[in-house]
Design a protein around this motif. Structure first.
Motif, mmCIF file in Angstrom:
data_model
loop_
_atom_site.group_PDB
_atom_site.id
_atom_site.type_symbol
_atom_site.label_atom_id
_atom_site.label_comp_id
_atom_site.label_asym_id
_atom_site.label_seq_id
_atom_site.Cartn_x
_atom_site.Cartn_y
_atom_site.Cartn_z
ATOM 1 N N PHE A 1 41.956 46.996 25.164
ATOM 2 C CA PHE A 1 42.464 45.764 25.768
ATOM 3 C C PHE A 1 43.558 46.063 26.788
ATOM 4 N N THR A 2 44.433 47.007 26.468
ATOM 5 C CA THR A 2 45.512 47.360 27.397
ATOM 6 C C THR A 2 44.948 47.855 28.720
ATOM 7 N N ILE A 3 43.941 48.715 28.650
ATOM 8 C CA ILE A 3 43.322 49.238 29.873
ATOM 9 C C ILE A 3 42.681 48.110 30.672
ATOM 10 N N ILE A 4 41.903 47.277 29.993
ATOM 11 C CA ILE A 4 41.212 46.183 30.683
ATOM 12 C C ILE A 4 42.217 45.201 31.270
ATOM 13 N N PHE A 5 43.228 44.846 30.491
ATOM 14 C CA PHE A 5 44.203 43.849 30.935
ATOM 15 C C PHE A 5 44.998 44.347 32.138
ATOM 16 N N LEU A 6 45.497 45.577 32.063
ATOM 17 C CA LEU A 6 46.270 46.120 33.179
ATOM 18 C C LEU A 6 45.418 46.201 34.445
ATOM 19 N N THR A 7 44.196 46.675 34.283
ATOM 20 C CA THR A 7 43.304 46.768 35.442
ATOM 21 C C THR A 7 43.014 45.395 36.018
ATOM 22 N N PHE A 8 42.813 44.427 35.139
ATOM 23 C CA PHE A 8 42.521 43.070 35.591
ATOM 24 C C PHE A 8 43.703 42.484 36.362
ATOM 25 N N ILE A 9 44.920 42.679 35.855
ATOM 26 C CA ILE A 9 46.105 42.177 36.557
ATOM 27 C C ILE A 9 46.229 42.849 37.921
#
Length: 627
Positions: free
Chosen positions: A267-275
């Motif tokens: 989730f951290t990877i996906i969330f940071l990339t998404f932001i």
């Protein structure tokens, strides 16, 4: 005055070359400490000279350097041993960056004769040049000691660092170049993580660190267009340089983790990339004129009418407006298409079955044409509401319901219904919708493991749909139908019902597909992949799935006995929508048909016996001709 900045810059470089060399080689603790002492002298000389210029008093220069020589020498003589080199690397990196900032401030004040700030200290050619040269020198010295993954990360960041908007006459060029490089770096990060997915430990935290820096950079550029300040961007570049030098010397983050086994990491990877992608899309929209600069211009460019912050409903409305306007914008979709399209293309190359490869090729092509070119750049873009098949996500896609658009809207439903009946809902959910491109890339496809391991994902497994999913499906469909009737009556002037002057069908489309869909997407570690299919919230997908469920499409096997003897059940593990019971149906009936099956085809590709195949109108016609 022209030569003095050059002399300062060259001196700085020569000293730092010596310090970097000694710290990287680490021949002895004494030599490293001496190098750090020299580095500190450069820092205090730059600071002292700057203070002298702005105060016109040599006292500041003398006291700064004298104090350092005394206390610094005391530390040099008394430190005998260094137990943790990482601490020295951190101190060295911090002093290097502060020294360069002081040098930038000194040169700026020499040239302009006014005090410098962070922006003018960092955003000048001398600072940028010295920074890039020192980073490159550090990488060259440590190159052989770095593993391939970290080496690639550092090269990617090094290519990104020169593009300070302040150094160029126009901000558009450096912003475009930095965006292109960052897209490439993001693909590199995803690809390296995917390559290591089967390892118990990965350099996941190193990737998270780098992605965090990219995210801060994009936030900085976005803030620049809103408030005309590059302070946040400058801070991100300073952090980027510090991270680069430290990691080049210390190596990757020693903390390991596996994104496929740890949902919080994923989730951290996906969330940071998404932001990062969110702000990158917004920045590119500013550059290309989709959004107007400054806060007032940005708010006036949003899709929905802006509401004053007078109550929580207005605040929520404005939040949805900002998020949806960026996520539905052309340059965000282009940027995401490049990233996800590349990952999907790599996944396509891994596929064995020709039909699955063709389907993925059509998916990539459909995104380019159906999502980007036709709506945004083609001569048809102004006439799409009147053309069948162009309402790509059903009701609300291109606005409200009225007599003038009925041909295009109804025609779209008819064409999709025919295609879903003949070929299955894969014509939408596996090809023309944007979702499969996002979910089907190498990295994101590997996250389907959370269909089995996440709490919600486990509840959505098998071909059966839980009652709560059926309730969502029915409720959403009824709401959309009622909204369409209201919109149509509005167009006839019979009633007048809007929400903040916005057509209700368009609002539903905007919230469903420009906001909620992305929330489901970044929640993959907790919901599993293709939550738009498994939760029943996508009213357009539900329509096509319903038609498909009574149509010709299904999966068949050549020999059910092969399934009886199969020990691995690879088809169930490969399914991206979590259907795990297809094997039982294959054994019992020789075929499988489900409302949830959208024809991705990974089960067909995964079968080690090539026993599963697609059945649709093509096979149906062949059977009729045989008889």
């Amino acid at each position: 005055m022209f030569l003095l900045p050059i002399i300062i810059t060259v001196t700085m470089l020569l000293v730092m070359f010596y310090v970097i060399y000694e710290v990287e080689k680490w021949r002895s603790t004494r030599r490293v400490l001496l190098a750090l002492y020299v580095e500190g002298m450069m820092l205090t000389m730059n600071i002292g000279a700057y203070l002298y210029l702005i105060n016109n008093n040599p006292f500041y220069f003398l006291i700064t350097n004298s104090a350092y020589m005394i206390f610094g020498l005391y530390a040099l003589l008394n430190v005998k041993e260094v137990k943790r080199r990482q601490v020295v690397f951190g101190v060295f990196t911090l002093i290097m960056v502060i020294s360069e900032m002081a040098m930038g401030a000194l040169i700026y004040t020499l040239q302009i004769s006014i005090p410098a700030n962070i922006d003018t200290s960092v955003g000048n050619l001398y600072f940028v040049s010295v920074m890039i040269i020192e980073m490159a020198f550090t990488l060259i010295l440590s190159f052989r000691n770095l593993d391939k993954t970290l080496r690639n990360y550092l090269i990617g960041l090094l290519l990104l660092m020169p593009w300070f908007p302040q150094v160029f006459p126009s901000v558009n060029l450096p912003i475009w170049l930095s965006a292109i490089i960052m897209i490439g770096d993001t693909i590199l990060i995803y690809d390296s993580l995917y390559t290591q997915r089967l390892r118990a430990s990965q350099e996941t935290f190193t990737a998270i660190e780098l992605t965090s820096i990219f995210t801060l950079m994009m936030i900085g550029e976005f803030v620049f267009f809103l408030y005309n300040t590059l302070l946040v961007f400058d801070i991100s570049m300073i952090i980027g340089m510090m991270w680069f030098v430290y990691r080049a010397l210390a190596g990757p983050n020693p903390r390991k983790g596996n994104y496929a086994r740890n949902p919080l990491l994923a989730f951290t990877i996906i969330f940071l990339t998404f932001i990062m992608e969110f702000f990158m899309g917004g920045v590119l929209d500013f550059v290309e004129g989709v959004f107007s600069p400054r806060v007032s211009g940005f708010l006036s460019s949003l899709t929905l009418p802006w509401q004053p912050f007078t109550n929580p409903i207005n605040v929520l409305w404005d939040f949805i407006d900002i998020v949806g306007s960026v996520l539905g914008s052309i340059w965000f979709l282009i940027m995401m298409g490049i990233e996800m399209g590349f990952l999907a293309f790599k996944k396509m190359l891994e596929m064995r079955v020709k039909e699955v490869k063709v389907r993925m090729g059509l998916m990539i092509l459909a995104y380019a044409l159906y999502t980007i070119y036709i709506p945004m750049f083609s001569p048809l873009s102004d006439h799409l509401p009147y053309i069948p098949y162009m309402w790509s996500m059903g009701i609300g896609t291109l606005g409200g319901v009225s007599n003038s658009v009925l041909l295009g809207l109804i025609g779209t439903y008819v064409i999709y219904a025919v295609l879903s009946f003949l070929f299955g809902s894969r014509n939408l959910c596996a090809i023309t919708c944007t979702a499969p491109l996002m979910y089907q890339g190498t990295f994101y496809d590997s996250l389907k493991v959370y269909n089995r391991t996440s709490k919600v994902g486990r509840k959505l497994m098998t071909s059966r749909r839980p009652d709560w999913v059926k309730v969502i499906t029915l409720s959403v469909s009824i709401v959309v139908l009622i909204a369409a009737i209201i919109s149509y009556l509005n167009s006839l002037g019979i009633i007048s019902f809007t929400i903040f002057s916005t057509d209700i069908t368009f609002l539903i489309y905007f919230v469903w597909f420009d906001v909620i869909w992305y929330l489901l997407f970044i929640s993959i570690p907790f919901l599993g992949t293709f939550a738009c299919v498994t939760t029943g919230y996508c009213y357009w997908g539900v329509f096509n799935q319903a038609v498909s469920s009574v149509g010709l499409f299904r999966l068949k096997v050549k020999d059910p006995m092969i399934c009886v003897n199969c020990k691995t059940v690879d088809c169930a593990f490969a399914c991206p929508v979590g259907i795990t019971d297809m094997r039982g149906w294959f054994i019992k009936k020789g075929e499988f048909k489900s409302f949830k099956c959208v024809g991705i085809g990974e089960c067909v590709n995964a079968c080690p016996y090539d026993n599963i195949y697609f059945y649709d109108v093509r096979q149906w016609i062949k059977e009729r001709f045989k008889h």
